[in-house]
Design a protein around this motif. Structure first.
Motif, PDB file in Angstrom:
ATOM      1  N   SER A  22       0.861  -1.181   0.000  1.00 40.70           N
ATOM      2  CA  SER A  22       0.000   0.000   0.000  1.00 40.70           C
ATOM      3  C   SER A  22       0.899   1.233   0.000  1.00 40.70           C
ATOM      4  N   CYS A  59      -4.278  -2.307   8.054  1.00 44.19           N
ATOM      5  CA  CYS A  59      -5.543  -2.269   7.307  1.00 44.19           C
ATOM      6  C   CYS A  59      -5.271  -2.022   5.823  1.00 44.19           C
ATOM      7  N   ALA A  60      -4.343  -1.124   5.548  1.00 48.23           N
ATOM      8  CA  ALA A  60      -4.057  -0.751   4.162  1.00 48.23           C
ATOM      9  C   ALA A  60      -3.265  -1.840   3.445  1.00 48.23           C
ATOM     10  N   HIS A 109       0.725   0.306   8.038  1.00 51.63           N
ATOM     11  CA  HIS A 109      -0.700   0.288   8.385  1.00 51.63           C
ATOM     12  C   HIS A 109      -1.285  -1.049   7.945  1.00 51.63           C
ATOM     13  N   ASP A 166       0.467   3.634   2.173  1.00 49.44           N
ATOM     14  CA  ASP A 166       0.335   4.277   3.476  1.00 49.44           C
ATOM     15  C   ASP A 166       1.709   4.679   3.998  1.00 49.44           C
TER      16      ASP A 166
END
Lengths: 360, 360
Positions: free
Chosen positions: A264, A331-332, A329, A266
């Motif tokens: 990601s 989630c990302a 992160h 992030d």
């Protein structure tokens, strides 16, 4: 992961409140089963796709914790019609009127929570805006069900140090409890008083008046959480495996086949005291190399280099050697992948593959 | 999208070279069929998953344009065994020796291109490093096939203005042609001379010595490309539809149900003259509101506000109203979605849904 789940569960039990884990982090039934108190929930979701997926897996108690739009109420009603106690979230009279109208039309009360803005970071009604709170509550009572109040201390992500985190947690608690008191003081029901974020869930010293805590990223943790101070690097339970594909030796670069598609984009640690680039590079056992970062990332290429200013030297990694990269992160980074490869024990052998889903 | 494809195809035909579109942007068979010269290709891919997916759809001529690792050669050989002319990329003798050894063992020559570093931005051999180039070429000839040279002017993403872009394109051409001359001068074959990036593909004035151009994001374009100057905002063929879920009126915020999960966290325009936040907000017809940006993004929440310093006013968008958000980076935003909803004509009616894939 199991240690992370047990840690928060034990902590909240000690504070006398239940957990409503946020499944937006994992988007996986296998992980959800290891995080929820029971296979039926409770749980929090961030999309109706999550609600559908977890409902199909048997979850029966969910809050869709993103402000509702009228066009989504048909899907909410359909899920509720299948026996799922799905509650919605809102912070305007317009939404409350739409939920009440849809409830009347369907002949069933949709439960709704009023979102409370405890720290100004995003959405919600300020806890001291009694007029707005009561107007929403009364609009809901024209057919819908006022289930309670909910807040999220998103501002805690910017807090540093135990004392600042405790203050965020107390501000979060005070805000949502104050809003509940406003509603109850006017004779309105408010059975649920819900709050949560991973930093505040791990920092709250007192949760008087709160009925449930929501948190998501605690299950895996990540470099942002380590930077905030609510976990250690060795608690991070998610990593991306990458392979060395080249070197630019005069620049001190190792090229790997993991770029932003795998990690990601992030860059959450870029605002923290320790900027971890696109991720911290570890050996296959998950032990971080000193100051070795995924410093830059294209779609499928990553550039690994020693942190600027560090005296550490580049490890001797050859073409084909593999590393694990810890994410900023969870989630990302999780969202970039279709499944989890589950490892356990010192040999990090893959024990299972758990699918995850995405989309809306 | 069709206009964007026709524009680059016409441009390259005028320069006398073929196009090998990079399918990492679309990851969709339906889009690929509209971008490639024929259903069999040629095409470029960034993962073996893409190679597998497009091979299954009939593509027969692909370059896997990320440095190869020995562990991936079995899958490359399996694809080649199914009649797919898949070539690999490398920039070290170690990789060349591994490709040659795998070729000898399999009794078939794996074609490989040598990656050339035309601008120092990532991987590749410098075109003037004749010794390294020849060592790789000769190592390949021990069983593999030296297919040619390939470069990517990634540095062009930082160029501004027509003249700077033309210089990037000429530097890209000169580098890869010089490397080809080194190989040929030593009696080594070099049939393919491949270069490309969307900015240079749209800027090159002369492609003498080049056999093919690779480009990916030209199919959709995005705000980064508009910022570089190779397209207009109205050429951007990809947008994310979002719905208004709330307001924080005292802050001038409109909340929408599209956060970084829908947009990606690509902030590529943050380094450009015009920072577009997480995206530029348009009405449903795709016309940009003046200076209206997705200024901040959480996982499923977006905060829409007027660009700092702008005199524009916030449009009167109510709960439930929908907008389209143009992305910074089409490759990154596309990757967050499972399919494209295809619209055509002034009414923007959805004509089709094209699946896309992800993963590795």
């Amino acid at each position: 992961m199991e240690r992370n789940v047990a840690r928060l569960r034990t902590r909240l039990a000690g504070l006398g409140v239940g957990m409503r884990p946020h499944l937006k982090t994992c988007k996986s039934v296998a992980v959800a089963h290891r995080v929820m108190a029971s296979p039926a929930g409770p749980a929090t979701v961030s999309t109706l796709k999550e609600a559908e997926h977890f409902a199909a897996a048997g979850v029966r108690d969910m809050i869709y914790a993103v402000g509702i739009t009228p066009a989504k109420l048909g899907q909410v009603l359909a899920l509720r019609g299948r026996g799922v106690d799905l509650a919605v979230l809102l912070d305007t009279v317009a939404q409350a009127e739409a939920v009440a109208a849809a409830s009347r039309e369907a002949g069933t009360s949709i439960p709704a929570l009023i979102e409370i803005d405890c720290d100004g970071h995003r959405s919600g009604v300020r806890p001291d805006d009694a007029q707005h709170l009561l107007a929403i509550g009364r609009a809901l009572q024209q057919g819908a069900e006022l289930r309670g109040v909910l807040t999220h201390a998103g501002g805690s992500y910017a807090a540093r140090g135990d004392e600042a985190l405790r203050q965020c947690a107390e501000q979060e608690r005070r805000g949502v409890v104050e809003a509940a008191a406003v509603l109850r003081g006017a004779g309105l029901p408010c059975p649920v008083v819900s709050l949560g974020s991973t930093p505040t869930a791990h920092s709250a010293a007192d949760l008087t008046g709160v009925t449930e805590v929501r948190a998501g990223v605690f299950v895996f943790f990540d470099l942002v959480m380590a930077g905030i101070g609510v976990c250690r690097i060795e608690d991070i339970a998610l990593s991306v495996m990458a392979t060395v594909i080249g070197h630019q030796r005069d620049k001190g670069w190792i090229l790997v086949d993991a770029g932003w598609m795998a990690m990601s984009q992030d860059r959450g640690t870029s605002k923290q005291a320790v900027n971890q680039g696109y991720g911290l590079v570890c050996n296959l056992a998950g032990e971080a190399y000193p100051d070795l970062l995924l410093a830059d990332a294209n779609q499928e290429h990553g550039i690994v280099t020693v942190r600027p200013g560090s005296a550490a030297s580049l490890p001797g990694l050859a073409i084909g050697d593999r590393v694990r990269i810890l994410p900023n992160h969870a989630c990302a980074t999780g969202a970039q992948h279709r499944s989890y490869h589950v490892v356990r024990g010192a040999d990090m052998a893959v024990q299972a593959e758990w699918p995850r889903f995405g989309g809306w």
